[in-house]
Design a protein around this motif. Structure first.
Motif, PDB file in Angstrom:
ATOM      1  N   ALA A   1     -40.517  17.199  -6.129  1.00 17.01           N
ATOM      2  CA  ALA A   1     -39.425  17.081  -5.160  1.00 17.01           C
ATOM      3  C   ALA A   1     -39.638  15.883  -4.243  1.00 17.01           C
ATOM      4  O   ALA A   1     -38.708  15.387  -3.632  1.00 17.01           O
TER       5      ALA A   1
ATOM      6  N   THR B   1     -40.255  12.489   1.327  1.00  8.62           N
ATOM      7  CA  THR B   1     -39.525  13.742   1.204  1.00  8.62           C
ATOM      8  C   THR B   1     -38.425  13.761   2.254  1.00  8.62           C
ATOM      9  O   THR B   1     -38.556  13.142   3.315  1.00  8.62           O
ATOM     10  N   GLU B   2     -37.346  14.447   1.955  1.00 11.94           N
ATOM     11  CA  GLU B   2     -36.235  14.547   2.898  1.00 11.94           C
ATOM     12  C   GLU B   2     -36.329  15.873   3.645  1.00 11.94           C
ATOM     13  O   GLU B   2     -36.496  16.929   3.040  1.00 11.94           O
ATOM     14  N   LEU B   3     -36.227  15.792   4.964  1.00 11.13           N
ATOM     15  CA  LEU B   3     -36.243  16.955   5.839  1.00 11.13           C
ATOM     16  C   LEU B   3     -34.963  16.930   6.665  1.00 11.13           C
ATOM     17  O   LEU B   3     -34.277  15.908   6.736  1.00 11.13           O
ATOM     18  N   SER B   4     -34.665  18.048   7.318  1.00 16.09           N
ATOM     19  CA  SER B   4     -33.530  18.064   8.236  1.00 16.09           C
ATOM     20  C   SER B   4     -33.789  19.069   9.348  1.00 16.09           C
ATOM     21  O   SER B   4     -34.545  20.024   9.190  1.00 16.09           O
TER      22      SER B   4
ATOM     23  N   ARG C   1     -31.011  14.155   9.639  1.00 17.59           N
ATOM     24  CA  ARG C   1     -31.758  13.973   8.405  1.00 17.59           C
ATOM     25  C   ARG C   1     -32.987  13.122   8.730  1.00 17.59           C
ATOM     26  O   ARG C   1     -32.886  12.140   9.462  1.00 17.59           O
TER      27      ARG C   1
ATOM     28  N   ASN D   1     -36.149  21.967   8.294  1.00 20.34           N
ATOM     29  CA  ASN D   1     -35.874  22.411   6.925  1.00 20.34           C
ATOM     30  C   ASN D   1     -36.509  21.460   5.917  1.00 20.34           C
ATOM     31  O   ASN D   1     -36.460  20.254   6.090  1.00 20.34           O
ATOM     32  N   GLY D   2     -37.097  22.030   4.878  1.00 21.91           N
ATOM     33  CA  GLY D   2     -37.687  21.245   3.803  1.00 21.91           C
ATOM     34  C   GLY D   2     -39.199  21.220   3.803  1.00 21.91           C
ATOM     35  O   GLY D   2     -39.791  20.818   2.805  1.00 21.91           O
TER      36      GLY D   2
ATOM     37  N   ARG E   1     -41.394  24.147   1.416  1.00 18.76           N
ATOM     38  CA  ARG E   1     -41.598  23.961  -0.023  1.00 18.76           C
ATOM     39  C   ARG E   1     -42.840  23.137  -0.328  1.00 18.76           C
ATOM     40  O   ARG E   1     -43.304  23.103  -1.456  1.00 18.76           O
TER      41      ARG E   1
END
Length: 154
Positions: A21, A33-36, A41, A144-145, A148
């Motif tokens: 990912a 990695t993309e977080l929010s 974002r 968020n993110g 994982r």
């Protein structure tokens, strides 16, 4: 012991999925990695191994807006950060396993003061100084993110 062995393939698969990912990266660079959080974002470099966690943002002279560095630790502890050889003023949010912010600390460049998690933390997200405050993000908010990536930390 049999239970642990039977879970091992799924843990390994989960870690591989988390790593896939993350964005592709060249050797020596940290994966992205993309977080929010809320409507914001964040593109974050993921420091998931000890070498990357130790290097962090040292020697960097700038960091783009809405960009940060996510530190994924192998276990929840009261982790501490410092700014030795770090040229940028930063804010760090310490988070639990679910990405919930425990506390946020402001850190000044090239200092050796400890900035620690208020409670056992699994993650830390460094952003440019004041980023969280400017966006109205406080303890209790969830990034968020990050959850994982718990299995990817090594």
């Amino acid at each position: 012991m049999a239970l642990i062995r039977s879970c091992l393939p799924s843990v390994t698969a989960a870690a591989a999925l988390a790593l896939s990912a993350l964005g592709a990266h060249a050797e020596g660079e940290m994966p992205l990695t993309e977080l929010s959080v809320g409507m914001y974002r964040i593109e974050a470099e993921a420091a998931i191994n000890q070498e990357d966690r130790m290097r962090g943002l040292m020697q960097r002279k700038s960091m783009p807006q809405n960009h940060g560095m996510l530190f994924a630790f192998t276990e929840s502890q009261r982790h501490c950060m410092w700014m030795k050889n770090t040229l940028l003023p930063l804010s760090v949010a310490f988070m639990d396993e679910q990405g919930r912010i425990l506390n946020i600390e402001d850190m000044q460049p090239q200092t050796e003061n400890n900035h620690c998690a208020a409670k056992p933390a699994r993650f830390a997200l460094e952003m440019n100084l004041g980023w969280f405050k400017q966006k109205g993000i406080a303890p209790g908010a969830t990034i968020n993110g990050v959850a994982r990536l718990a299995g990817a930390a090594r």
